[in-house]
Design a protein around this motif. Structure first.
Motif: not given
Lengths: 170, 154
Positions: A17-20, B22-25, B141
């Protein structure tokens, strides 16, 4: 499906998962009616505004009567005591929470007003909180132009309000 | 109480910030790409026509089949196209003017969008050779690459 990484990356922990995060910066303009209300709080007064047709008093005022659409012009000071119409006991933590749980959030119909405001209830045994309970505002010593200058409401040592006085708001 | 008309300066304003933490998988292929970034390696995906896509998507843009063939590409390449940012905004990669550029990394056939710290727009041109400037602390990231810089300066 598993995707094979190049040899030198085998065994490393995969990113799943990445931080957005996203942020929106606004300047909120309170408008004329709400500014009048906020200046009132600065002086320790809760000011509502009256519908010119029905005579109902709105707190906080938004400048127009939602019933008839006409501007509200007459200001009315309402009481800082009122009746708890409905409430919620918050037991579940959530992001951005500032209060310790459990706490009580309630809709409070101030005496002299015809629309309940949402605020906190403290100094109360959460198991004894009930609809119709009479409550009073606890103010900050130094008043500020925000509804947070009322720190919270607390139960009054008074009999409960008659259901008919708040049945419209449950 | 009498009607009270407010003057302009009596109307109150206050800052209001709305935040979404938010976190996005990510899917397996993008997960590989971000894993690579954390390890200072840039990964792409081989597409059905043999070309290498970087950054990779999960599915083939032509056949829509799942992409599974990971290909390591270089952390340097050439600018395909660019746009100069004169007034960077708070969350943009650099706090001084820079270029947003599509960069075709050596070994890849598609463009990666990133910042190029080139000093002035006169230094930018299609075909300019640039290299990634990696951060010391990486987490998986796109910002693990701080920006790209012209190769002679790297």
């Amino acid at each position: 499906m598993t995707i094979e990484l190049p040899e030198r990356l085998q065994g490393v922990e995969r990113v799943r998962a990445i931080r957005t995060p996203s942020e929106l910066h606004y300047t909120y303009g309170a408008g004329v009616a709400t500014s009048r209300f906020l200046h009132g709080l600065e002086q320790g007064k809760i000011l509502g505004e009256k519908c010119p047709v029905t005579g109902r008093v709105y707190v906080p005022p938004r400048g127009a009567s939602p019933e008839v659409g006409l501007p509200t012009t007459e200001q009315v000071e309402v009481s800082d005591k009122g009746t708890l119409c409905t409430f919620c006991i918050v037991n579940v933590p959530f992001y951005g929470q500032e209060m310790e749980i459990p706490y009580v959030s309630g809709n409070i119909l101030l005496d002299g007003s015809d629309l309940p405001i949402m605020h906190l209830l403290q100094e109360a045994d959460v198991t004894k909180v009930r609809m119709g309970m009479r409550v009073e505002a606890v103010w900050e010593e130094q008043h500020r132009p925000t509804l947070e200058t009322v720190k919270y409401f607390r139960p009054m040592d008074a009999p409960d309000a008659d259901y008919e006085t708040y049945r419209e708001y449950v | 109480m009498a009607e009270h008309i407010l003057s302009e300066d009596e109307i109150l304003t206050a800052p209001l910030t709305v935040e979404y933490p938010y976190h996005r998988t990510v899917g397996p292929m993008q997960g590989a790409f971000f894993t690579g970034l954390r390890e200072k390696v840039i990964l792409g995906a081989r597409m059905s026509d043999g070309r290498v896509q970087c950054p990779p998507t999960e599915y083939d843009p032509i056949t829509a089949d799942e992409l599974t063939d990971v290909v390591e590409v270089a952390d340097r390449g050439e600018v395909m196209s660019w746009s100069w940012v004169r007034h960077p905004r708070e969350k943009q990669p650099l706090d001084h003017p820079f270029a947003y550029a599509l960069i075709k990394l050596d070994g890849a056939d598609t463009g990666l969008l990133h910042a190029v710290d080139a000093g002035s727009p006169e230094a930018m041109r299609p075909g300019l050779r640039v290299a990634a400037k990696w951060r010391d602390e990486r987490e998986g990231h796109i910002n693990d690459i701080e920006c790209f810089v012209p190769e002679e300066a790297s």
